[in-house]
Design a protein around this motif. Structure first.
Motif, short mmCIF file in Angstrom:
data_model
loop_
_atom_site.label_atom_id
_atom_site.label_comp_id
_atom_site.label_asym_id
_atom_site.label_seq_id
_atom_site.Cartn_x
_atom_site.Cartn_y
_atom_site.Cartn_z
N LEU A 1 -1.88 2.39 -2.65
CA LEU A 1 -3.10 1.55 -2.88
C LEU A 1 -3.52 1.54 -1.63
CD1 LEU A 1 -1.85 -1.19 -5.30
CD2 LEU A 1 -2.87 0.88 -6.09
N GLU B 1 0.91 -1.27 0.15
CA GLU B 1 0.09 -0.06 -0.20
C GLU B 1 1.03 1.17 0.16
OE1 GLU B 1 -4.15 -1.41 2.27
OE2 GLU B 1 -2.41 -0.88 3.44
N GLU C 1 -6.54 3.77 -5.55
CA GLU C 1 -5.38 4.39 -4.96
C GLU C 1 -5.81 4.79 -3.66
OE1 GLU C 1 -4.73 7.62 -7.86
OE2 GLU C 1 -4.13 6.13 -9.46
N SER C 2 -4.80 5.11 -2.99
CA SER C 2 -4.80 5.35 -1.66
C SER C 2 -4.86 7.19 -1.55
CB SER C 2 -3.45 5.04 -0.52
OG SER C 2 -2.53 5.57 -1.08
#
Length: 220
Positions: free
Chosen positions: A97, A92, A134-135
């Motif tokens: 992510l 992540e 997407e984070s």
């Protein structure tokens, strides 16, 4: 040199095509099987992000990316539920992510951390990552503080975080709830856990440090 055009000693002629044809077919089969096109057709089916995922996993286990078999499960690589959490966090962070637990459950068909480790392959993890959103940017500092004190939103195993200085009186919240973790493990073992097994499981289970009011809201 043997003259294939001359008749053999017995005076009979044998059709050379009967021997030549199988040799040609064998050579053709070998050339097709070893051709670069054949190798490309295999890698074309690999999920997106496989190379990136293999790189993160290899770094975590201290191995080379080439040694990571895409069809190997996390358990087969020597990983446990804590390794899975740490690798997920690394993926992540590096790929920006957000990987949802429910996607891992859907990929493996298991709702327990151990079950996911035993069923989730490297390629399967890459499939999940390739469809992850997407984070979002977060203002929370995810790096350990130099003071060594427990800080807000710090994540790790309970056994490690519970012994850190905690002047802000953060509460450690299990992710997922420890009652569920304990129940999943008991179901896998087919019996109730002993006290020592419960303490060992608790020490390895993942927690997050939160302010008391936030922790209370989560418990409700």
């Amino acid at each position: 040199m043997v003259n294939l055009s001359s008749p053999p000693a017995d005076g009979k002629r044998y059709p050379t095509h009967r021997m030549f044809k199988p040799v040609v077919m064998l050579a053709f089969a070998l050339s097709v099987g070893c051709s670069p096109h054949s190798q490309r057709s295999q890698t074309a089916n690999d999920p997106p992000m496989l190379d990136e995922i293999k790189s993160v996993i290899a770094s975590h286990f201290g191995r080379t990316a080439d040694s990571i078999d895409p069809n190997a499960t996390f358990a087969e690589l020597g990983g446990d539920d804590l390794d899975l959490v740490e690798i997920t966090m690394d993926v992540e962070d590096k790929l920006k992510l957000t990987i949802r637990d429910e996607r891992l459950v859907a990929e493996t068909g298991s709702a327990s951390a151990n079950g996911i480790c035993e069923r989730l392959t490297v390629a399967g993890f890459a499939r999940v990552a390739s469809t992850a959103p997407e984070s979002k940017q977060s203002s929370v500092d995810s790096k350990p503080h130099s003071s060594g004190e427990l800080y807000e939103s710090q994540i790790g195993p309970y056994g490690e975080l519970s012994v850190l200085p905690n002047p802000n009186e953060f509460e450690l919240v299990f992710i997922p709830d420890f009652a569920d973790v304990q129940r999943f493990r008991a179901e896998e073992m087919g019996r109730d856990l002993t006290d020592s097994e419960i303490e060992e499981l608790r020490a390895k289970s993942v927690v997050i440090a939160l302010p008391a009011d936030v922790a209370a809201k989560m418990s409700r």
